[in-house]
Every structure is written in C-alpha cells, then in structure tokens.
Write a protein that holds these residues in place. Structure first.
Motif, PDB file in Angstrom:
ATOM      1  N   LEU A   1      19.526  26.437 124.446  1.00  7.25           N
ATOM      2  CA  LEU A   1      20.735  27.197 124.148  1.00  7.25           C
ATOM      3  C   LEU A   1      21.676  26.940 125.313  1.00  7.25           C
ATOM      4  CD1 LEU A   1      19.488  30.606 122.759  1.00  7.25           C
ATOM      5  CD2 LEU A   1      20.932  28.953 121.584  1.00  7.25           C
ATOM      6  N   LEU A   2      22.834  26.391 124.994  1.00  5.78           N
ATOM      7  CA  LEU A   2      23.758  25.961 126.033  1.00  5.78           C
ATOM      8  C   LEU A   2      25.111  26.625 125.875  1.00  5.78           C
ATOM      9  CD1 LEU A   2      22.532  22.978 124.612  1.00  5.78           C
ATOM     10  CD2 LEU A   2      22.924  22.508 126.997  1.00  5.78           C
ATOM     11  N   GLU A   3      25.754  26.814 126.999  1.00  6.96           N
ATOM     12  CA  GLU A   3      27.144  27.221 127.026  1.00  6.96           C
ATOM     13  C   GLU A   3      27.918  25.963 127.391  1.00  6.96           C
ATOM     14  OE1 GLU A   3      29.964  30.421 129.384  1.00  6.96           O
ATOM     15  OE2 GLU A   3      27.796  30.469 129.670  1.00  6.96           O
ATOM     16  N   VAL A   4      28.850  25.578 126.543  1.00 11.08           N
ATOM     17  CA  VAL A   4      29.627  24.374 126.786  1.00 11.08           C
ATOM     18  C   VAL A   4      31.034  24.802 127.167  1.00 11.08           C
ATOM     19  CG1 VAL A   4      30.429  22.192 125.833  1.00 11.08           C
ATOM     20  CG2 VAL A   4      28.213  23.120 125.126  1.00 11.08           C
TER      21      VAL A   4
ATOM     22  N   ARG B   1      24.155  23.201 116.034  1.00 12.51           N
ATOM     23  CA  ARG B   1      24.955  24.306 115.529  1.00 12.51           C
ATOM     24  C   ARG B   1      25.162  25.394 116.565  1.00 12.51           C
ATOM     25  NH1 ARG B   1      20.021  25.529 112.510  1.00 12.51           N
ATOM     26  NH2 ARG B   1      19.361  27.604 113.068  1.00 12.51           N
ATOM     27  N   MET B   2      26.172  26.195 116.289  1.00 13.12           N
ATOM     28  CA  MET B   2      26.497  27.309 117.160  1.00 13.12           C
ATOM     29  C   MET B   2      25.682  28.533 116.739  1.00 13.12           C
ATOM     30  SD  MET B   2      28.565  25.934 119.234  1.00 13.12           S
ATOM     31  CE  MET B   2      29.077  27.335 120.199  1.00 13.12           C
ATOM     32  N   MET B   3      25.246  29.287 117.736  1.00 11.21           N
ATOM     33  CA  MET B   3      24.491  30.515 117.506  1.00 11.21           C
ATOM     34  C   MET B   3      25.292  31.668 118.108  1.00 11.21           C
ATOM     35  SD  MET B   3      21.914  29.247 115.946  1.00 11.21           S
ATOM     36  CE  MET B   3      20.867  30.663 115.772  1.00 11.21           C
ATOM     37  N   HIS B   4      25.353  32.761 117.392  1.00 13.04           N
ATOM     38  CA  HIS B   4      26.075  33.941 117.860  1.00 13.04           C
ATOM     39  C   HIS B   4      25.070  34.941 118.426  1.00 13.04           C
ATOM     40  CE1 HIS B   4      29.701  32.486 115.885  1.00 13.04           C
ATOM     41  NE2 HIS B   4      28.914  32.145 114.881  1.00 13.04           N
TER      42      HIS B   4
ATOM     43  N   CYS C   1      15.985  33.545 118.999  1.00 12.49           N
ATOM     44  CA  CYS C   1      16.697  32.436 118.367  1.00 12.49           C
ATOM     45  C   CYS C   1      15.886  31.145 118.455  1.00 12.49           C
ATOM     46  CB  CYS C   1      18.046  32.275 119.049  1.00 12.49           C
ATOM     47  SG  CYS C   1      19.006  30.870 118.515  1.00 12.49           S
ATOM     48  N   LEU C   2      15.387  30.838 119.642  1.00 19.46           N
ATOM     49  CA  LEU C   2      14.597  29.623 119.836  1.00 19.46           C
ATOM     50  C   LEU C   2      13.289  29.684 119.049  1.00 19.46           C
ATOM     51  CD1 LEU C   2      15.191  29.188 123.654  1.00 19.46           C
ATOM     52  CD2 LEU C   2      16.038  27.662 121.859  1.00 19.46           C
ATOM     53  N   MET C   3      12.620  30.828 119.077  1.00 20.07           N
ATOM     54  CA  MET C   3      11.350  30.981 118.366  1.00 20.07           C
ATOM     55  C   MET C   3      11.538  30.764 116.871  1.00 20.07           C
ATOM     56  SD  MET C   3       8.061  31.688 118.650  1.00 20.07           S
ATOM     57  CE  MET C   3       7.550  32.879 119.874  1.00 20.07           C
TER      58      MET C   3
END
Length: 184
Positions: free
Chosen positions: A87-90, A21-24, A130-132
């Motif tokens: 967390l990636l930027e695509v 999913r996308m995270m803002h 976010c990751l935590m």
C-alpha cells in the motif's frame, strides 16, 4: 509490473493479468500494487522507518540493516507464483510504502506462508485488512489449499488479524504460534 491474477485463456493457457488500483482507507487513498524492482529504495526507507519492536515482531529477531541485496530479494518477486503487495502513497515526486503483505508458496505448491508489516503511523487504519483480503482472494484464485502464518506469541496485533479472518491456531512452540486458514 503490478499485482497479478492468474487467468485461464480459452485455450487453457494461464496468463498473468495485472491489477493496479486505489484503496480508500480512513485517512486517505492509497495505491495497492505488487512490489516491483523499482521499489528497492522505497522498501529500504520503509524498513528504516520501523521501530526495533516492529522489526522484532516481523522477523522474530533483531535486524539492524536492510541491505540492497536483501531488499532486492524482497522486491524481485515472481508474482505469478508468490504474491507481494504494497500500500503506497504516491506524491508528486515521491512514493512512500506504508504497508507490505506477502505470501510465499511452500515447496508443495499448495500452501503459502503469510507475512505483514505496517508503518507505525498507519496502524489501526485497515492496511492489514486490505492486504489480507487481496492475498486471500489471490490465493483462492490460484487454487491454494491453505495460507499459514507464524508469529511470536506476544504479537497480539498479528494474532488479532489472523483471528478476524478465521485462521485457526495449529501449534505453539518456544514462544511462537502458527495459524492456518484452509481455502478449500
């Protein structure tokens, strides 16, 4: 292959359910997903983007090289046991890793060690938070008893994040500190 949540079926069998999913975050949208074998070279690029101080804070000693064999171990994760997120930027033809968080299950199968690293240019944006959140949620769903992390005592950003999530200091030894978060 994506981040997996274990789910019990009607016949009491455990299956892995993928999440992608996308995270803002304040500076844009990022894809949250598990690390996967195809990320090997992206992970190497991520490693080489770090300052020596970041590498020292993450690994506790100087590391100069991220070999293909080392990167392969880090991306070839059994996501139904351990959990390794990115967390990636695509972009159109490029994937850039900006943050990685993971936990590795201890031999007792009830506790797991946490670790994080964030690209210097993406700090203070909520990547680790976010990751935590995802790692804690996954660990709870998998019925782990506790998550723990060890860091250099001088690693104030890591200590701040652990404190924010309620981790308790459980030991100090030779410039290192260990924190734990009970999940039950």
């Amino acid at each position: 292959m994506y981040l997996y949540y274990l789910k019990q079926t009607g016949d009491s069998q455990m299956i892995a359910e993928p999440v992608n999913r996308m995270m803002h975050l304040p500076d844009g949208e990022y894809l949250l997903r598990s690390l996967q074998p195809g990320d090997l070279h992206h992970l190497q690029e991520f490693f080489y983007s770090h300052s020596q101080d970041t590498i020292y804070q993450r690994y506790g000693h100087p590391v100069r090289v991220m070999s293909e064999a080392d990167a392969e171990k880090l991306v070839a994760v059994n996501q139904t046991q351990d959990c390794a997120l990115a967390l990636l930027e695509v972009r159109e033809k490029q994937t850039v890793i900006h943050a990685v968080g993971r936990y590795c299950l201890d031999p007792d199968n009830h506790h797991a060690e946490l670790a994080f690293v964030v690209r210097e240019s993406k700090r203070q944006l909520g990547c680790t938070t976010c990751l935590m959140q995802e790692l804690i949620r996954t660990a709870r769903e998998r019925k782990l008893k506790a998550l723990w992390a060890e860091a250099l005592a001088s690693n104030l950003p890591m200590r701040k994040v652990l404190d924010k999530f309620g981790f308790q200091l459980i030991s100090r030894d030779h410039g290192r500190v260990k924190f734990e978060l009970p999940l039950e």
